[in-house]
Enzyme design. Structure first.
Site, PDB file in Angstrom:
ATOM      1  N   LEU A 192       1.020  -1.207   0.134  1.00  9.93           N
ATOM      2  CA  LEU A 192      -0.029   0.009  -0.076  1.00  9.93           C
ATOM      3  C   LEU A 192       1.057   1.105   0.163  1.00  9.93           C
ATOM      4  O   LEU A 192       1.883   1.133   0.715  1.00  9.93           O
ATOM      5  CB  LEU A 192      -0.845   0.009   1.085  1.00  9.93           C
ATOM      6  CG  LEU A 192      -1.839  -0.930   1.214  1.00  9.93           C
ATOM      7  CD1 LEU A 192      -2.757  -0.731   2.715  1.00  9.93           C
ATOM      8  CD2 LEU A 192      -2.992  -0.931   0.270  1.00  9.93           C
ATOM      9  N   ASP A 193       0.520   2.357  -0.613  1.00 11.46           N
ATOM     10  CA  ASP A 193       1.154   3.617  -0.804  1.00 11.46           C
ATOM     11  C   ASP A 193       1.536   3.786   0.991  1.00 11.46           C
ATOM     12  O   ASP A 193       0.517   3.766   1.578  1.00 11.46           O
ATOM     13  CB  ASP A 193       0.360   4.682  -1.301  1.00 11.46           C
ATOM     14  CG  ASP A 193       0.414   4.282  -2.922  1.00 11.46           C
ATOM     15  OD1 ASP A 193       1.204   3.499  -3.466  1.00 11.46           O
ATOM     16  OD2 ASP A 193      -0.509   4.825  -3.829  1.00 11.46           O
ATOM     17  N   ARG A 194       2.577   4.804   1.200  1.00  8.27           N
ATOM     18  CA  ARG A 194       2.695   5.223   2.385  1.00  8.27           C
ATOM     19  C   ARG A 194       1.359   5.953   2.871  1.00  8.27           C
ATOM     20  O   ARG A 194       1.000   5.887   4.370  1.00  8.27           O
ATOM     21  CB  ARG A 194       3.779   6.474   2.401  1.00  8.27           C
ATOM     22  CG  ARG A 194       4.425   6.657   3.788  1.00  8.27           C
ATOM     23  CD  ARG A 194       4.975   8.038   3.750  1.00  8.27           C
ATOM     24  NE  ARG A 194       6.262   7.932   3.212  1.00  8.27           N
ATOM     25  CZ  ARG A 194       7.307   7.914   3.787  1.00  8.27           C
ATOM     26  NH1 ARG A 194       7.313   8.125   5.167  1.00  8.27           N
ATOM     27  NH2 ARG A 194       8.620   7.713   3.475  1.00  8.27           N
TER      28      ARG A 194
END
Length: 310
Positions: free
Chosen positions: A146-148
């Site tokens: 997942l993106d940050r």
């Protein structure tokens, strides 16, 4: 393969044997009610404490869900030993764990995996430190990311074989992945799909409506849940899992994700990117059992979408 054996590296192939109180299930029941009935005199708060401290297992799998549906033939185990490996972290919640996989809920602001610049403040590192408490050779293997700035559910493998099974068969194993987002503006359609070819340019991902030979095909389905205050609450289902796929596709529609400056959003009312992975359903890579996990929409998302009183 019997429970509790180890491979040559010393990594547990399943949860190690411990001293348990063993309760056999003979008729359908919910877990908390079953324990209270079998352990006459135990209080509801005590059972809650046992579940919270992760010392209750159902068929050798740690189970914390108080209303978990028990079926005849199952075995409930309650550890008599003090649990010294309880997991607590303010950026990461442990949702499910067995001998092969870990499912967590990640908060926004935490990287999924290590980068050249960040090694330790990542979900992967935090979980690696956790599993090493049981045995120094234990490791965590990355399956997806997942993106940050995206929060929500994600899964890691606990051995290389399971990781490879998940990666090689991802589209067959994963049945449903859904996200919720708030986007800028009011969506024109109640539901629809968007497809394009995405190319990773390192600093950003570009989108093309046609295949120019450099991009990867991406398909996102969306459903508008609510429109309010100049925003739209949207649920998304992924057919493909490309880098920044949802963010690019919502920008393509002219409704970028709130807080996503990279892809054209100029407002950030939540102080974070409004994207959350709320549902993850997959077939267990070893047992084949259908595993279903879901978290509520973030409270901040709901608050932002409440219509203001005139």
């Amino acid at each position: 393969m019997s429970r509790g054996r180890r491979n040559t590296t010393g990594r547990p192939l399943a949860r190690r044997a411990a001293k348990y109180t063993i309760l056999n299930v003979t008729q359908p029941a919910e877990l908390m009610d079953f324990i209270m009935k079998k352990m006459d005199g135990i209080s509801r708060n005590k059972v809650k404490s046992l579940l919270t401290n992760r010392v209750v297992l159902v068929d050798n799998v740690i189970t914390t869900q108080y209303n978990f549906a028990l079926k005849p033939g199952m075995k409930v185990q309650i550890s008599k030993a003090k649990n010294n490996h309880e997991f607590k972290h303010n950026m990461l919640k442990l949702v499910y764990e067995d001998a092969y996989i870990i499912v967590v809920e990640k908060k926004e602001g935490l990287l999924s995996v290590a980068t050249d610049h960040v090694k330790e403040r990542t979900a992967q590192h935090i979980l690696s430190e956790y599993v090493k408490r049981s045995h120094r050779n234990n490791r965590i293997f990355v399956v997806h990311r997942l993106d940050r700035e995206t929060s929500g559910l994600m899964m890691y493998a606990k051995d290389e074989k399971t990781m490879n099974t998940l990666r090689d068969n991802w589209h067959d194993i994963v049945k449903d992945r859904r996200y919720v987002t708030i986007v800028s503006g009011e969506m024109e359609r109640d539901a629809g799909s968007i497809e394009s070819w995405l190319t990773d340019r390192k600093l950003y991902v570009s989108s093309s409506p046609v295949d120019d030979g450099t991009g990867k095909y991406a398909l996102t389905h969306y459903k508008t849940i609510k429109r309010a205050n100049g925003y739209s609450l949207v649920e998304l289902k992924l057919e493909t899992g490309r880098k920044n796929q949802i963010r690019v596709h919502m920008s393509d529609l002219g409704h970028p994700v709130l807080g996503d400056e990279r892809y054209g959003c100029e407002v950030n009312p939540l102080g974070r990117m409004a994207l959350h992975a709320f549902k993850l359903c997959f077939y267990h890579p070893v047992t084949g059992e259908l595993m279903e996990f879901e978290t509520p929409y973030p409270a901040a998302f709901k608050s932002l979408m409440l219509r203001k009183q005139l």
